[in-house]
Design an enzyme around this catalytic site. Structure first.
Site, mmCIF file in Angstrom:
data_model
loop_
_atom_site.group_PDB
_atom_site.id
_atom_site.type_symbol
_atom_site.label_atom_id
_atom_site.label_comp_id
_atom_site.label_asym_id
_atom_site.label_seq_id
_atom_site.Cartn_x
_atom_site.Cartn_y
_atom_site.Cartn_z
ATOM 1 N N ASP A 138 0.831 -1.524 0.073
ATOM 2 C CA ASP A 138 0.090 -0.181 -0.084
ATOM 3 C C ASP A 138 0.978 1.290 -0.294
ATOM 4 O O ASP A 138 1.687 1.397 0.923
ATOM 5 C CB ASP A 138 -0.916 -0.214 1.254
ATOM 6 C CG ASP A 138 -2.375 0.764 0.625
ATOM 7 O OD1 ASP A 138 -2.771 1.169 0.060
ATOM 8 O OD2 ASP A 138 -2.690 1.321 1.636
ATOM 9 N N HIS A 145 -3.999 13.987 0.775
ATOM 10 C CA HIS A 145 -4.252 13.292 1.940
ATOM 11 C C HIS A 145 -3.064 13.240 3.194
ATOM 12 O O HIS A 145 -3.539 13.553 4.605
ATOM 13 C CB HIS A 145 -4.929 11.894 2.035
ATOM 14 C CG HIS A 145 -4.752 10.936 3.063
ATOM 15 N ND1 HIS A 145 -5.571 11.036 3.500
ATOM 16 C CD2 HIS A 145 -3.373 9.673 3.604
ATOM 17 C CE1 HIS A 145 -5.293 9.315 4.066
ATOM 18 N NE2 HIS A 145 -3.889 8.880 4.855
ATOM 19 N N GLU A 211 -10.253 3.957 4.304
ATOM 20 C CA GLU A 211 -9.435 5.145 2.438
ATOM 21 C C GLU A 211 -10.192 4.458 0.943
ATOM 22 O O GLU A 211 -10.276 3.363 0.855
ATOM 23 C CB GLU A 211 -8.704 3.767 2.955
ATOM 24 C CG GLU A 211 -7.692 5.030 4.608
ATOM 25 C CD GLU A 211 -6.343 4.673 4.786
ATOM 26 O OE1 GLU A 211 -5.933 3.905 4.336
ATOM 27 O OE2 GLU A 211 -5.754 5.591 5.165
ATOM 28 N N GLU A 213 -9.523 4.070 -2.353
ATOM 29 C CA GLU A 213 -7.762 3.778 -2.887
ATOM 30 C C GLU A 213 -8.755 2.943 -4.331
ATOM 31 O O GLU A 213 -9.329 2.683 -4.444
ATOM 32 C CB GLU A 213 -7.655 3.080 -2.299
ATOM 33 C CG GLU A 213 -6.691 3.593 -0.524
ATOM 34 C CD GLU A 213 -5.524 2.561 -0.168
ATOM 35 O OE1 GLU A 213 -4.871 2.236 -0.991
ATOM 36 O OE2 GLU A 213 -5.215 3.567 1.610
ATOM 37 N N LYS A 265 -4.557 -1.927 10.066
ATOM 38 C CA LYS A 265 -4.848 -1.669 8.816
ATOM 39 C C LYS A 265 -4.711 -3.693 8.085
ATOM 40 O O LYS A 265 -5.374 -3.747 7.266
ATOM 41 C CB LYS A 265 -3.628 -1.430 8.412
ATOM 42 C CG LYS A 265 -2.916 -0.033 8.158
ATOM 43 C CD LYS A 265 -4.070 1.192 7.476
ATOM 44 C CE LYS A 265 -3.556 2.532 7.199
ATOM 45 N NZ LYS A 265 -4.326 2.955 6.771
HETATM 46 MN MN MN Z 1 -4.153 2.602 3.056
#
Ligand code: MN
Length: 434
Positions: A138, A145, A211, A213, A265
């Site tokens: 990632d 951000h 998030e 993405e 995460k």
């Molecule tokens: Mn992320």
């Protein structure tokens, strides 16, 4: 590979009528790949290609062997229950298959009768992960951000001095990546002590966030020890999907130094089932620009040809209450991939400069994609200023972070005048109680 061809002809129409509707995600110019099963045979996953509201079964098509040459070779890589074999080929083979699929699905094709029996309505399908994902990295490529979040974590020092030189990333966890439509339990974890000298708290995360993405599926990889020069990097991109990198902000704030994200995460990530091939996105390549007042990319990250992509992303939210009342999800925010600080070619070139080997089916996350303006935040952390400003939902509820029963829905599309809209489908998942 970076050339437009007959598959990008905006005038092309399909004999699959739903593919010609202006609001479809999957016109004939898109042809995204997925791994699907029929709801009647829910474990028989196979590779398919999306067209309008239908899926063309490529495993079944492969068994009929209708194509010749490179297209036949690529089609035979579609007879498995994931896309890895197809991903491991190269741009020439991917392109040959796309060209034959486009011609076969185009209005007037002599293959209509053959292919018609191989269609399944998307409403009768369930989806699997598009690939067996070996490794997941990632990144953190939105300056907007990074600045907004940096301000909250480090008010005196929001943007670290390496940001404009190095595409920042970390190795994530592939085992907990799920395909859209799943639910996951709110993570437990260790959180910062409430007072200095007190013990850290352990409990369910109280600052659960999404998030927004994009995921990048690597196609053909590189041998260990051999880097991918930036000029070649785009030819290693198989395609893109939506990615939700769920984040436990309270766990993150306590654990992240000095080695970066870990348990905040890796409990769950969600991707959309459809992989939009890089070739389908070519009409939406735009010049990549670095502000002249910023450091210019180092030579290995610098390319005349590497491009940005114009992809609009959106976040929507539904809650237990809104669903019980039969209300539509609430729109929260929208951003665009073109506002990212780094481009995909730079990520690939940087990832391999040390000889790290990427493999077919590896997933790169862009990092949260936020824009410069209010309303373009890719996370609740930014929207609610770290939980300090409640977000008011149209049906009267408030949110600072996600609550149990909340469902987050991402969408994305590429749009421009005189070209059919290229959609990404949806990436959705629901938070369950710990
Ligand atoms: Mn992320």
């Amino acid at each position: 590979m970076n050339q437009l061809n007959a598959t990008h002809d905006p005038a092309l129409k399909s004999w699959v009528v739903s593919a010609n509707q202006p609001d479809t995600d999957f016109p004939i110019q898109n042809l995204p790949y997925a791994v699907f099963a029929s709801k009647d045979a829910a474990h028989d996953f196979r590779v398919g290609v999306g067209i309008g509201d239908q899926i063309l079964d490529l495993r079944a098509l492969a068994s009929l062997a209708p194509f010749k040459g490179e297209a036949a070779q690529a089609l035979s890589a579609c007879k498995y229950n994931n896309l890895n074999a197809l991903m491991a080929l190269n741009t020439s083979l991917w392109s040959a298959l796309r060209s034959e699929l486009s011609q076969s699905l185009a209005r007037g094709s002599s293959r209509k009768e053959l292919l018609q029996q191989l269609l399944l309505p998307q409403s009768d399908a369930i989806y699997g992960l598009p690939a067996q994902i070996g490794d997941y990295t990632d990144f953190y490529i939105s300056l907007h951000h990074a600045s907004a979040v940096g301000k909250q974590f480090r008010p005196d020092n929001p943007l670290l001095p390496n940001y404009k030189w190095v595409p920042i990333g970390y190795h994530g966890r592939a085992s907990s990546i799920n395909v859209s439509g799943h639910s996951f339990t709110r993570p437990m974890g260790q959180m910062r002590p409430e007072a200095e000298g007190a013990e850290p708290r352990v409990g369910p995360c109280e600052r659960l966030d999404y998030e927004l993405e994009l995921g990048i599926f690597i196609g053909n990889g590189n041998p260990q020890g051999r880097r991918i020069p930036i000029e070649d990097a785009e030819s290693h991109i198989f395609g893109l999907c939506l990615l939700n990198d769920w984040s436990a902000r309270d766990i993150q704030a306590w654990e992240y130094q000095p080695l970066g994200p870990f348990l905040a995460k890796n409990f769950a990530s969600t991707i959309s089932p459809w992989v939009i091939s890089y070739e389908a996105l070519l009409p939406f390549r735009i010049p990549y620009e670095r502000s002249p007042s910023d450091p210019q990319p180092l030579p290995y990250l610098s390319s005349e040809t590497a491009s940005a992509l114009d992809i609009k992303l959106e976040v929507w939210l539904s809650t237990e209450q809104s669903r019980a009342r039969g209300l539509e999800p609430a729109y929260l925010a929208s951003s665009n991939f073109k506002d990212a600080y780094w481009n995909i070619a730079q990520l690939i070139s940087h990832h391999t400069i040390n000889g790290c080997n990427l493999r077919a089916g590896d997933l790169l996350g862009t990092g949260t994609l936020s824009g410069p303006e209010s309303g373009q935040e890719g996370s609740l952390l930014e929207m609610t200023k770290g939980g300090n400003q409640a977000l008011h939902l149209p049906w009267g509820e408030e949110r600072r972070f996600l609550e149990d029963g909340d469902e987050v829905i991402f969408k994305a599309s590429c749009q421009k005048d005189h070209y059919p809209r290229i959609g990404f489908g949806k990436c959705r998942a629901t938070v369950m109680p710990t």
